[in-house]
Design a protein around this motif. Structure first.
Motif, PDB file in Angstrom:
ATOM      1  N   ALA A  52     -10.826   6.771   3.970  1.00  0.00           N
ATOM      2  CA  ALA A  52     -12.077   6.255   3.820  1.00  0.00           C
ATOM      3  C   ALA A  52     -12.213   4.475   3.981  1.00  0.00           C
ATOM      4  O   ALA A  52     -13.044   3.873   4.399  1.00  0.00           O
ATOM      5  CB  ALA A  52     -12.606   6.527   2.178  1.00  0.00           C
ATOM      6  N   GLN A  53     -11.058   4.118   3.532  1.00  0.00           N
ATOM      7  CA  GLN A  53     -10.962   2.565   3.420  1.00  0.00           C
ATOM      8  C   GLN A  53     -10.852   2.200   5.026  1.00  0.00           C
ATOM      9  O   GLN A  53     -11.407   1.236   5.643  1.00  0.00           O
ATOM     10  CB  GLN A  53      -9.700   2.254   2.729  1.00  0.00           C
TER      11      GLN A  53
ATOM     12  N   THR B 159       0.760  -1.085  -0.034  1.00  0.00           N
ATOM     13  CA  THR B 159      -0.179  -0.090  -0.184  1.00  0.00           C
ATOM     14  C   THR B 159       0.766   1.098  -0.160  1.00  0.00           C
ATOM     15  O   THR B 159       1.765   1.492   0.737  1.00  0.00           O
ATOM     16  CB  THR B 159      -0.826  -0.188   1.437  1.00  0.00           C
TER      17      THR B 159
ATOM     18  N   GLU C 287     -14.276   2.319   6.720  1.00  0.00           N
ATOM     19  CA  GLU C 287     -14.963   1.065   6.213  1.00  0.00           C
ATOM     20  C   GLU C 287     -14.441  -0.096   7.096  1.00  0.00           C
ATOM     21  O   GLU C 287     -15.252  -0.844   7.503  1.00  0.00           O
ATOM     22  CB  GLU C 287     -14.817   0.822   4.962  1.00  0.00           C
TER      23      GLU C 287
ATOM     24  N   ILE D 297      -2.573   5.353  -3.684  1.00  0.00           N
ATOM     25  CA  ILE D 297      -3.712   5.962  -3.332  1.00  0.00           C
ATOM     26  C   ILE D 297      -3.670   7.366  -2.669  1.00  0.00           C
ATOM     27  O   ILE D 297      -2.647   7.540  -1.873  1.00  0.00           O
ATOM     28  CB  ILE D 297      -4.696   5.248  -2.614  1.00  0.00           C
ATOM     29  N   GLU D 298      -4.682   8.120  -2.549  1.00  0.00           N
ATOM     30  CA  GLU D 298      -4.533   9.466  -1.956  1.00  0.00           C
ATOM     31  C   GLU D 298      -4.850   9.157  -0.602  1.00  0.00           C
ATOM     32  O   GLU D 298      -5.689   8.464  -0.261  1.00  0.00           O
ATOM     33  CB  GLU D 298      -5.658  10.592  -2.827  1.00  0.00           C
ATOM     34  N   TYR D 299      -4.753  10.282   0.266  1.00  0.00           N
ATOM     35  CA  TYR D 299      -4.891  10.184   1.583  1.00  0.00           C
ATOM     36  C   TYR D 299      -6.328  10.074   1.916  1.00  0.00           C
ATOM     37  O   TYR D 299      -6.862   9.147   2.657  1.00  0.00           O
ATOM     38  CB  TYR D 299      -4.361  11.457   2.207  1.00  0.00           C
ATOM     39  N   SER D 300      -7.256  10.832   1.154  1.00  0.00           N
ATOM     40  CA  SER D 300      -8.628  10.793   1.469  1.00  0.00           C
ATOM     41  C   SER D 300      -9.166   9.271   1.088  1.00  0.00           C
ATOM     42  O   SER D 300     -10.028   8.688   1.882  1.00  0.00           O
ATOM     43  CB  SER D 300      -9.239  11.806   0.316  1.00  0.00           C
ATOM     44  N   GLU D 301      -8.733   8.660   0.205  1.00  0.00           N
ATOM     45  CA  GLU D 301      -9.089   7.343  -0.265  1.00  0.00           C
ATOM     46  C   GLU D 301      -8.810   6.401   0.883  1.00  0.00           C
ATOM     47  O   GLU D 301      -9.434   5.403   1.480  1.00  0.00           O
ATOM     48  CB  GLU D 301      -8.542   6.712  -1.672  1.00  0.00           C
ATOM     49  N   PHE D 302      -7.464   6.652   1.215  1.00  0.00           N
ATOM     50  CA  PHE D 302      -6.810   5.632   2.464  1.00  0.00           C
ATOM     51  C   PHE D 302      -7.703   5.818   3.640  1.00  0.00           C
ATOM     52  O   PHE D 302      -8.196   4.681   4.322  1.00  0.00           O
ATOM     53  CB  PHE D 302      -5.420   5.867   2.764  1.00  0.00           C
TER      54      PHE D 302
END
Length: 206
Positions: A77-78, A4, A81, A70-75
């Motif tokens: 968000a994961q 990652t 979840e 991946i961008e920080y925001s996507e990380f």
């Protein structure tokens, strides 16, 4: 474990990503501890890499800039979840026994009866882990168990007959002998083997 790579733009984001990884027991490949803000502020690093439980970084604007990230925001968000699930880390043997129990018609009865079959689970799990196991066997779908990747270290006997451990100092492999637990270099077995010589023996860190 898949690799990652996370792109961050601020020091706060840098620390947030590391907080998540530290919480899961991951550590810097270099053996350093803490946020290592100098990588961000002075070296202009903007990419954090997690691979096989070890953290490294890339230099922004250099040939080391990653092609897949991946961008920080996507990380984050994961993580949000994933946080819907309660994750508990156990050994492979424990996980096999837990799965075996889950398939039984009366798993709690099997666990609580006097049998050495599940002694490993009952001895090693305690507190919240034990309660989580009971909830999981009772049908709670918000709980999952994963295998915690074992960490290893190198040891040797010095000239005084004392047991010492291999360490890393300031990012360089110098003065490798130590008895200070915080300085001992620990890593997954594959990484440890890269640094083993005939003078050093391998043992589990935990």
């Amino acid at each position: 474990m898949t690799e990652t790579v996370v792109h961050v733009t601020t020091l706060e984001q840098w620390k947030s990503v590391l907080d998540v990884w530290f919480e899961h027991g991951h550590r810097w490949l270099s053996g350093k501890t803490g946020y290592c803000e100098i990588y961000f502020t002075q070296d202009n690093s903007r990419y954090l890499d997690l691979d096989r439980g070890l953290i490294t970084r890339y230099y922004s604007g250099s040939n080391q800039t990653p092609t897949h990230f991946i961008e920080y925001s996507e990380f984050m968000a994961q993580q949000k979840e994933d946080n819907k699930m309660e994750t508990y880390y156990v050994t492979q043997e424990q996980l096999d026994l837990i799965k075996e129990l889950k398939e039984k018609l009366f798993p709690l009865h099997a666990l609580l009866t006097k049998s050495n079959r599940y002694e490993n689970i009952k001895v090693e799990l305690s507190g919240q882990d034990e309660k989580a196991l009971l909830r999981y066997l009772g049908g709670d779908t918000s709980i999952k168990f994963k295998v915690k990747e074992p960490l290893y270290r190198l040891w040797a006997i010095d000239e005084y007959g004392e047991k010492v451990y291999f360490k890393q100092s300031h990012g360089f492999w110098t003065a490798p002998a130590t008895q200070i637990s915080e300085d001992i270099f620990t890593a997954p077995l594959e990484e440890i083997k890269k640094w083993q010589t005939p003078a050093w023996e391998i043992e589990k860190a935990d």
